[in-house]
Scaffold this active site. Structure first.
Site, PDB file in Angstrom:
ATOM      1  N   ASP A   1       0.513  16.917   8.958  1.00  0.00           N
ATOM      2  CA  ASP A   1       1.073  17.103   7.612  1.00  0.00           C
ATOM      3  C   ASP A   1       1.917  18.372   7.479  1.00  0.00           C
ATOM      4  O   ASP A   1       1.674  19.216   6.600  1.00  0.00           O
ATOM      5  CB  ASP A   1      -0.054  17.082   6.546  1.00  0.00           C
TER       6      ASP A   1
ATOM      7  N   ASP B   1      -0.010   9.235   0.240  1.00  0.00           N
ATOM      8  CA  ASP B   1       0.594  10.543  -0.082  1.00  0.00           C
ATOM      9  C   ASP B   1       2.102  10.537  -0.385  1.00  0.00           C
ATOM     10  O   ASP B   1       2.874   9.867   0.308  1.00  0.00           O
ATOM     11  CB  ASP B   1       0.463  11.506   1.101  1.00  0.00           C
TER      12      ASP B   1
ATOM     13  N   GLN C   1       3.769   7.705   2.001  1.00  0.00           N
ATOM     14  CA  GLN C   1       3.045   6.959   3.014  1.00  0.00           C
ATOM     15  C   GLN C   1       2.990   5.502   2.562  1.00  0.00           C
ATOM     16  O   GLN C   1       2.493   5.208   1.457  1.00  0.00           O
ATOM     17  CB  GLN C   1       1.623   7.530   3.164  1.00  0.00           C
TER      18      GLN C   1
ATOM     19  N   TRP D   1       0.802  -1.229   0.000  1.00  0.00           N
ATOM     20  CA  TRP D   1       0.000   0.000   0.000  1.00  0.00           C
ATOM     21  C   TRP D   1       0.835   1.279   0.000  1.00  0.00           C
ATOM     22  O   TRP D   1       1.777   1.411   0.780  1.00  0.00           O
ATOM     23  CB  TRP D   1      -0.893   0.012   1.247  1.00  0.00           C
TER      24      TRP D   1
ATOM     25  N   TRP E   1      -4.476   0.514   3.658  1.00  0.00           N
ATOM     26  CA  TRP E   1      -3.843   1.450   4.590  1.00  0.00           C
ATOM     27  C   TRP E   1      -3.595   0.780   5.946  1.00  0.00           C
ATOM     28  O   TRP E   1      -4.405  -0.024   6.403  1.00  0.00           O
ATOM     29  CB  TRP E   1      -4.770   2.665   4.744  1.00  0.00           C
TER      30      TRP E   1
ATOM     31  N   GLU F   1      -6.061  18.766   4.807  1.00  0.00           N
ATOM     32  CA  GLU F   1      -4.859  17.937   4.930  1.00  0.00           C
ATOM     33  C   GLU F   1      -3.775  18.474   3.985  1.00  0.00           C
ATOM     34  O   GLU F   1      -4.062  19.161   3.010  1.00  0.00           O
ATOM     35  CB  GLU F   1      -5.169  16.481   4.542  1.00  0.00           C
TER      36      GLU F   1
HETATM   37  C1  FRU Z   1      -3.891  12.325   3.426  1.00  0.00           C
HETATM   38  C2  FRU Z   1      -3.641  11.758   4.814  1.00  0.00           C
HETATM   39  C3  FRU Z   1      -2.815  12.711   5.637  1.00  0.00           C
HETATM   40  C4  FRU Z   1      -2.182  11.799   6.648  1.00  0.00           C
HETATM   41  C5  FRU Z   1      -1.925  10.555   5.819  1.00  0.00           C
HETATM   42  C6  FRU Z   1      -2.048   9.285   6.583  1.00  0.00           C
HETATM   43  O1  FRU Z   1      -4.182  11.351   2.474  1.00  0.00           O
HETATM   44  O2  FRU Z   1      -4.879  11.456   5.434  1.00  0.00           O
HETATM   45  O3  FRU Z   1      -3.551  13.758   6.235  1.00  0.00           O
HETATM   46  O4  FRU Z   1      -1.012  12.331   7.180  1.00  0.00           O
HETATM   47  O5  FRU Z   1      -2.874  10.563   4.779  1.00  0.00           O
HETATM   48  O6  FRU Z   1      -1.626   8.198   5.813  1.00  0.00           O
END
Ligand code: FRU
Length: 538
Positions: free
Chosen positions: A189, A57, A73, A54, A81, A240
């Site tokens: 973020d 961001d 991420q 997975w 996720w 975000e």
């Molecule tokens: C955006 C988000 C961010 C957070 C991350 C977690 O897609 O929700 O705000 O830091 O993904 O994976």
């Protein structure tokens, strides 16, 4: 699966399998085995995607010593996720990527959520070694156990540094550097840059419904300077991934500040999307430009991309002055369905890297985006498409002599006598599945239609409302610059004034390319088709 459910599932896993997490905290090599072929159905061939598992961001993008760094991420244990790590890759040309071991693992303070990284040229942090500037990552810690226990102060900011070109990262011993003292549930973020005029580090932080701006002299001690946005822009989701940066206004001597801001849900066509604001920044506060404030309100946002699959995008820091570009990359996904798209070995890809420019228009400012010219190196075949007057369908499959599945097209159209033709490009396969991206001259709108594009069953939201984008340019010629990569389309229309990024999942590769025109005829003035090389096979 909804993210909050995923949070819960993961907390359970954290409790049930502490040994596994323990191992990762100690910096074991990443689990990616490299056994995937990277040729699976829907696998992008010239977009960045993780070899397996997975991804969401893009994070921590900076340029240093000839390398563009991309962190992201990443959850190395699943294709949905989970406890977030920072995956890592580098590139010298923004096109080919070397996959590196995971840079940051979750630890006792939490998962590693999105954030940024900078080159600390003056060693303000003191992390430098042997005269070389340290690389400093600033990210959000998400304490999933605290969140599940009903606390609200579970997100806070931490830092880590590298003194070996980003290959190894050490977390700062006094983390967090921005604790959550006000019980702010969404507090994340951080995007950091050096503000030359006020000689300090500035952090833009997303706080539920606004952006908080913080300042620091050393990246370790931070002061809250101001807030922006509670009453501006779209608000039907959580804010975000902000990014704040100066931009020259093309063709003028002016500089304006741009604030990118992602919101989920609440995008114009459902789910995730990125809006932006144009204004000024004085080292303390971001204020909207007056002309821009008349184009935006609490209900009305200005969107960076009118497609459904460009989210959480931010720009690279430390691009050399001699280059001077503002380079952007987004996640080619949407939280409405990203975790259930029909791919097996991996999930998600990034958009193509893009250059942003700021333009003054009749009523205000607009960001344009263009694919970076480095991508031209991928052109393996080139074919000039013959001019044609099209009414109905023109099949180009034979003519272009390459697979439509990995294709770049540059097409210039004109509608005779300003007609109302609805025309564009269609990709299709032998199963009757097709994807269309086009321009409806009658409505004055570009659109992307994936309603017959193949597998739609995985999410009711996927077919959803068809995205449209009003044409702003008054040029007679309508230029559509397109990239297709197995399961995605990116449209840069009118030199990047209108951008649409969309994904789709045909059950068999699209192998036919057609230009269509309904409700009248359209003149294809000129066109080029480029077959693109795979970045996996070179
Ligand atoms: C955006 C988000 C961010 C957070 C991350 C977690 O897609 O929700 O705000 O830091 O993904 O994976």
């Amino acid at each position: 699966m909804h993210k909050s459910f995923a949070f819960f599932a993961i907390v359970l896993i954290t409790f049930l399998a502490p040994a596994c997490n323990e191992k990762k905290q100690k910096g074991q090599p990443e689990k990616t085995t490299g056994t995937t072929s990277c040729q699976e159905p829907h696998r992008p061939q010239f977009h960045f995607s993780p070899k397996e598992k997975w991804m969401n961001d893009p994070n921590g993008m900076f340029f240093y010593d000839g390398e563009y760094h991309l962190f992201y991420q990443y959850y190395p244990d699943s294709t949905v996720w989970g406890p977030m790590h920072w995956g890592h890759a580098v590139s010298t040309d923004l096109t080919h990527w070397t996959h590196l071991p995971i840079a940051l693992y979750p630890d006792s303070l939490g998962y590693i959520f999105s954030g940024s990284a900078v080159v600390d040229w003056n060693n303000t942090s003191g992390f430098g070694k042997d005269g070389a500037p340290p690389l400093v990552a600033i990210f959000t810690y998400h304490d999933a156990v605290a969140a599940e226990a009903g606390r609200t102060d579970y997100q806070y900011q931490g830092i880590a540094y590298s003194t070996d070109k980003g290959r190894n990262w050490t977390k700062y011993a006094d983390n967090p550097v921005v604790p959550n003292t006000e019980d702010l549930r969404d507090f994340r973020d951080p995007k950091v840059f050096w503000h030359v005029a006020s000689e300090q580090w500035i952090m833009a932080l997303a706080v539920y419904d606004h952006v908080a701006i913080w300042g620091s002299s050393d990246l370790k001690h931070w002061n809250h300077l101001s807030d922006f946005g509670k009453t501006w822009g779209a608000h039907s989701g959580v804010w975000e991934c902000p990014d704040l940066f100066p931009m020259p206004v093309e063709g003028t001597g002016d500089t304006k500040w741009v604030l990118l801001l992602s919101i989920n849900p609440g995008g114009p066509f459902g789910g995730s999307a990125t809006q932006y604001f144009v204004g000024n920044f004085d080292g303390k506060q971001f204020t909207l430009d007056q002309s821009f404030s008349s184009t935006v309100s609490a209900e009305n946002a200005v969107w960076l991309d009118r497609g459904r699959d460009n989210y959480a995008g931010v720009t690279w820091s430390d691009i050399p002055k001699t280059d001077g570009r503002r380079l952007f990359l987004g996640w080619m996904g949407n939280w409405d369905y990203a975790q259930v798209v029909p791919t097996d070995a991996w999930r998600s890809a990034m958009t193509l890297p893009r250059t942003l420019t700021l333009h003054q228009t009749a009523d205000s400012y607009r960001l344009f985006a263009q694919p970076v010219p480095e991508l031209k190196a991928l052109r393996a075949t080139s074919h000039t498409i013959k001019p044609a007057n099209i009414s109905g369908m023109l099949d180009l499959t034979e003519q272009i002599g390459c697979s439509p599945a990995q294709l770049e097209l540059v097409l210039d159209f004109e509608t005779p006598n300003d007609g109302a033709a609805d025309f564009g490009v269609e990709l299709s396969n032998g199963r009757g599945e097709y994807y269309r991206i086009g321009y409806d001259a009658g409505a004055g709108q570009f659109y992307s239609d994936r309603s017959k594009s193949g597998d739609l069953r995985f999410s009711e939201k996927f077919a959803g409302e068809m995205p449209v984008a009003a044409r702003m340019s008054t040029n007679k010629t309508i230029r559509m610059h397109l990239f297709f990569d197995a399961a995605s389309a990116e449209l840069f229309a009118d030199d990047g004034d209108v951008v649409m990024t969309e994904i789709f999942f045909p059950t068999e590769d699209f192998n036919q390319l057609k230009i269509y025109s309904k409700n009248g005829n359209v003149q294809l003035v000129q066109g080029e088709a480029y077959g693109l090389k795979s970045i996996w096979r070179e």
